[in-house]
Write an enzyme that holds these catalytic residues in place. Structure first.
Site, PDB file in Angstrom:
ATOM      1  N   LEU A  12       1.494  -0.815  -0.168  1.00  0.00           N
ATOM      2  CA  LEU A  12       0.155   0.233   0.357  1.00  0.00           C
ATOM      3  C   LEU A  12       1.158   1.203  -0.568  1.00  0.00           C
ATOM      4  O   LEU A  12       0.312   2.624   0.687  1.00  0.00           O
ATOM      5  CB  LEU A  12      -0.938   0.090   1.490  1.00  0.00           C
ATOM      6  N   VAL A 134       7.632  -2.323 -16.473  1.00  0.00           N
ATOM      7  CA  VAL A 134       7.947  -1.513 -17.642  1.00  0.00           C
ATOM      8  C   VAL A 134       7.546  -0.687 -18.191  1.00  0.00           C
ATOM      9  O   VAL A 134       5.965  -0.341 -18.530  1.00  0.00           O
ATOM     10  CB  VAL A 134       8.614  -2.129 -18.713  1.00  0.00           C
ATOM     11  N   LYS A 207      14.608  -3.589 -16.744  1.00  0.00           N
ATOM     12  CA  LYS A 207      13.009  -3.211 -17.501  1.00  0.00           C
ATOM     13  C   LYS A 207      13.766  -3.821 -18.875  1.00  0.00           C
ATOM     14  O   LYS A 207      12.705  -4.491 -19.766  1.00  0.00           O
ATOM     15  CB  LYS A 207      13.086  -1.778 -17.583  1.00  0.00           C
TER      16      LYS A 207
END
Length: 440
Positions: A12, A134, A207
């Site tokens: 959270l 990504v 990524k």
């Protein structure tokens, strides 16, 4: 309308809180697109008492995210904790083992364990979705996995880290040194207190590893990526790039070659006319070269609560619709072993900055060393050093002076061999600075 799809939300922080708020505030819109209501039935986070600006109401709280993943009240597990192992890995494995769909934004987890997790998902007839992992709000995963399924991809590249892009943009616009721009990025919340992961290129590498698998059908191998960060970039380099018609960006590049797949992350000189050169501040840009579509470029916010939550929500809606695709575009067991192209065989143009001792024969010696290695020089520019934020002292005639070399296409091996010889000759007062040129 069908019964609600119940989410177990682990994490959270900025993204998790934004997602919770999105699901609450746009409930009707999301339900109309998903075909059923989407509700959060359970959450897990490290601190129950923290004020996150959201009202959890009667949503069940779980101290252990693995227990949340296994709970029968959860239909879809959403992992937004981050980290390549620990609770994130354990809870994702638990959900997939139970046959539950998993939606995650965790690029580090996928870069490290993506191959195993993809097989685990498929073995248990589960979905592993990760659009948000990504480039934040840019739909590059869906583009590669679905929209370009009929294309042979030859190259995928882009600006994949907003922190680095912000720093380089500020350095250029305001002629400020790296450290000043980094401090401002930290003040604004764009960079972490320890910025190493971003500025040294590792975030971009994670990524890029995911994009490489999707683009070329190979297993993820983040450990094989050549990685170089932006700490050594100076305002002198940025000024020289500008005069030569380029801008400097931190790029992740994956390219198909005759000997394998080339993966690299490094500062890059890109032509001012290119789309990535015009992508500034915290924005990301991803380009794909396809056999049928040519080059396409997607530009947008690569991070931030709302942009990333948007991508997560898109994956959740796909799950609700029953969309079930192979994690990396083809069955995990059909992914080819990653074959690495030798970085030293990389071919392209180079920018080289030398700090040359002002003595007779120095330039001739440097040019001769380049010629010995078969390197053709496009230009040699001697620039009298002038005061700057990084070198404020007034130069004297005897000071070593910056010399900029621009080469035509050559190999990494050749340029590094030439620079080794130039250093041995003693005509330079500091280590050479090398920046690759990407003709886009």
């Amino acid at each position: 309308m069908s019964k609600p799809l119940r989410l177990g939300l682990a994490g959270l922080g900025t993204v998790g809180s934004s997602l919770f708020r999105l699901i609450d505030e746009e409930a009707d819109l999301i339900a109309s697109r998903a075909g059923c209501p989407i509700v959060v039935s359970g959450v897990s986070a490290r601190n129950r008492l923290r004020n996150r600006g959201i009202d959890l109401g009667d949503v069940a709280w779980f101290d252990d995210p693995v227990a949340l993943a296994n709970d029968p009240s959860v239909d879809v597990f959403v992992e937004l904790m981050g980290g390549e192992g620990g609770a994130a890995e354990a809870s994702v494995r638990a959900a997939l083992s139970a046959g539950k769909p998993v939606v995650t934004a965790n690029k580090a987890l996928l870069a490290k364990h993506g191959n195993e997790l993809a097989e685990l998902a498929e073995d248990n007839d589960a979905v592993l979705a990760f659009e948000a992992a990504v480039a934040g709000g840019i739909p590059i995963i869906k583009t590669l996995r679905e929209s370009l399924a009929g294309n042979t991809i030859s190259r995928v590249y882009g600006i994949l880290n907003g922190t680095c892009n912000y720093i380089l943009t500020r350095m250029e616009r305001e002629n400020l040194p790296f450290e000043t721009c980094l401090a401002e990025a930290q003040r604004l919340g764009y960079a972490e207190a320890d910025p190493t992961f971003d500025v040294e290129g590792f975030d971009t590498a994670h990524k890029l590893a995911i994009l490489t698998s999707l683009a070329f059908g190979t297993k993820i191998d983040a450990s094989s990526i050549y990685v170089e960060g932006i700490r050594e970039i100076t305002t002198a380099d940025i000024e020289a790039a500008d005069e030569l018609g380029y801008r400097i960006k931190l790029l992740g590049v994956a390219r198909r070659t005759e000997t394998g797949i080339e993966q690299r992350v490094h500062p890059t000189m890109v032509p001012k006319s290119s789309a990535v050169a015009r992508t500034d501040d915290v924005l990301n840009a991803v380009a794909v070269d396809g056999s049928l579509v040519g080059e396409i470029v997607l530009v947008g916010p690569g991070a931030g609560g709302n942009a990333t939550a948007s991508a997560v929500a898109g994956d959740i809606v796909d799950v609700a619709r029953g969309l079930k695709l192979a994690t990396f575009g083809r069955p995990a067991k059909m992914l080819a072993p990653y074959v690495q192209s030798d970085m030293h065989a990389h071919e392209g143009g180079y920018y080289v900055r030398l700090t040359v001792v002002d003595r007779p024969g120095a330039f001739a010696s440097i040019a001769a060393r380049m010629a010995e290695k078969g390197i053709s020089l496009e230009s040699i520019v001697q620039r009298r050093r002038k005061p700057s934020a990084e070198a404020p002292a007034t130069p004297t005639p005897d000071d070593p002076q910056p010399v900029i070399l621009m080469t035509y296409a050559t190999t990494e091996d050749q340029i590094r061999a030439a620079l080794d010889e130039i250093e041995k000759d003693g005509h330079i007062a500091a280590a050479p600075r090398l920046i690759r040129i990407e003709e886009l």
